[in-house]
Design a protein around this motif. Sequence first.
Motif, PDB file in Angstrom:
ATOM      1  N   HIS A 140      -8.534  18.909  -7.286  1.00 47.51           N
ATOM      2  CA  HIS A 140      -8.432  20.158  -8.034  1.00 47.51           C
ATOM      3  C   HIS A 140      -9.773  20.894  -7.996  1.00 47.51           C
ATOM      4  N   ALA A 141     -10.859  20.158  -8.235  1.00 43.06           N
ATOM      5  CA  ALA A 141     -12.190  20.783  -8.261  1.00 43.06           C
ATOM      6  C   ALA A 141     -12.577  21.298  -6.872  1.00 43.06           C
ATOM      7  N   ALA A 142     -12.291  20.501  -5.850  1.00 39.93           N
ATOM      8  CA  ALA A 142     -12.667  20.905  -4.489  1.00 39.93           C
ATOM      9  C   ALA A 142     -11.860  22.117  -4.031  1.00 39.93           C
ATOM     10  N   LEU A 143     -10.584  22.120  -4.393  1.00 42.11           N
ATOM     11  CA  LEU A 143      -9.703  23.231  -4.000  1.00 42.11           C
ATOM     12  C   LEU A 143     -10.137  24.516  -4.717  1.00 42.11           C
ATOM     13  N   ARG A 144     -10.449  24.391  -5.994  1.00 37.85           N
ATOM     14  CA  ARG A 144     -10.940  25.553  -6.738  1.00 37.85           C
ATOM     15  C   ARG A 144     -12.233  26.086  -6.114  1.00 37.85           C
ATOM     16  N   ALA A 145     -13.111  25.163  -5.732  1.00 39.31           N
ATOM     17  CA  ALA A 145     -14.386  25.577  -5.120  1.00 39.31           C
ATOM     18  C   ALA A 145     -14.103  26.341  -3.826  1.00 39.31           C
ATOM     19  N   ALA A 146     -13.114  25.868  -3.063  1.00 41.50           N
ATOM     20  CA  ALA A 146     -12.771  26.537  -1.796  1.00 41.50           C
ATOM     21  C   ALA A 146     -12.230  27.940  -2.065  1.00 41.50           C
ATOM     22  N   LEU A 147     -11.358  28.058  -3.047  1.00 43.64           N
ATOM     23  CA  LEU A 147     -10.776  29.378  -3.325  1.00 43.64           C
ATOM     24  C   LEU A 147     -11.808  30.298  -3.962  1.00 43.64           C
ATOM     25  N   ASP A 148     -12.710  29.728  -4.776  1.00 43.83           N
ATOM     26  CA  ASP A 148     -13.791  30.554  -5.354  1.00 43.83           C
ATOM     27  C   ASP A 148     -14.675  31.112  -4.241  1.00 43.83           C
ATOM     28  N   GLU A 149     -14.959  30.279  -3.265  1.00 41.66           N
ATOM     29  CA  GLU A 149     -15.799  30.741  -2.141  1.00 41.66           C
ATOM     30  C   GLU A 149     -15.061  31.801  -1.338  1.00 41.66           C
ATOM     31  N   GLY A 150     -13.760  31.631  -1.219  1.00 44.15           N
ATOM     32  CA  GLY A 150     -12.944  32.579  -0.448  1.00 44.15           C
ATOM     33  C   GLY A 150     -12.682  32.023   0.936  1.00 44.15           C
ATOM     34  N   LEU A 151     -11.406  32.021   1.341  1.00 39.54           N
ATOM     35  CA  LEU A 151     -11.057  31.413   2.624  1.00 39.54           C
ATOM     36  C   LEU A 151     -11.712  32.162   3.786  1.00 39.54           C
TER      37      LEU A 151
END
Length: 381
Positions: A253-264
């Motif tokens: 969950h944390a890693a996925l959120r970090a990825a989406l926060d960064e932007g694909l």
Amino acid sequence: MPDATPEHTLLTPGPTPIHPRAMQALTRPMLGHMDPEVFALNREIQADLRVMYGTEESTFTALLAGTGSLGMEAGFANLVEAGDEVLVCANGSFGRRMAEMAARYGARVRLVTAPLGEAINPDDVAAHLDGARMVAVVHGETSTGVLNPVPEIARLVRQSGALLTVDAVTTAGMEPFHMAEWGVDYAYTGAQKCLSAPPGLAPVAISERAFARFAARRAPTPLWYCDFEGLRDYWDDHSYHHTVPVNLHYALHAALRAALDEGLENRQRRVQEVGAAIQTALAPLGFTPYVRRPEDRLPTVLALRLPEGFDDTGVRTALRERHISVTGGLGPTAGLIWRLGLMGETARPAPYLTLMHALEDILGERGLAGRFQDALAPVPA
Ligand code: PLP
């Protein structure tokens, strides 16, 4: 075994270094798999996976408690029945793994292949589509660094009425992936690849068409653990199916959120920039792209042909002694190529700068690190 493992530079095509936010999430106190807080967390994971895979709002997403291979197996186990014609695009080890799994679930497998280091030709798919109930393709073939043309293949499959299964292990979360727009029915990845979460979870997305095929099965799937209905029971209806690894859910969950926060899109740019700088730095030594056609090159696994006479084993052993892991070729490409990972937290300038400094030292080559840094656009470390 020493108490403290020295810091390691992991440049492999998976696993990738765990994202700091995921590492922190791993230390959260344990909760039960039926706890309302865990169900709330799971709902957020499902929503974020829809964004990562580019699905419809209503598409079912979930995590399987296993690695990427379980994601692969669950697709065949739920969507294939004995005697089904399944067309598998096999231009590397993971395509061949798909073919083996499909056969174990009773499929009559037809293979579409391509020479090593080349992408699948959609015309070859078109020529073998007739009567196929499913088409399976690896988007990014890790064993050779080849990107297969999934959008083109998907267009053909859509017209045929077959289901399309896509291995998104080296792409989802880092490279463009548009499940709904392309018309993909089943996609999976592994947590330890582009998301930089710990291994042990396979995020999946399952289309309505795939669920309809599943519902029309003559017999239940032999793989009870990943039965699509069982997954729905737990993820959507909150009834017990099996004990999910809650701590891995926190981390993903944390890693996925970090990825989406960064932007694909920012993540795609990071891969391109670091990959280009590596090539600029290594080219004068004689490293060349292994995949001939630029459009067939998988950005997240940079496959480089080694210079003539290069001591592959010796150099990689010397790197390992400096706590740097680099992966060579597999099977027929062993000793011929390096496969440099550019997924998740590996696609950063800092670990590759470490590699360049180490190579300067091992090879007695000056200027590698400087060339690498000069070639980098301002990418955040
Ligand atoms: N598919 C691809 C393209 C992969 O690269 C891998 C692993 O490297 C897998 C499937 C299998 O994943 P796992 O090793 O997590 O089971």
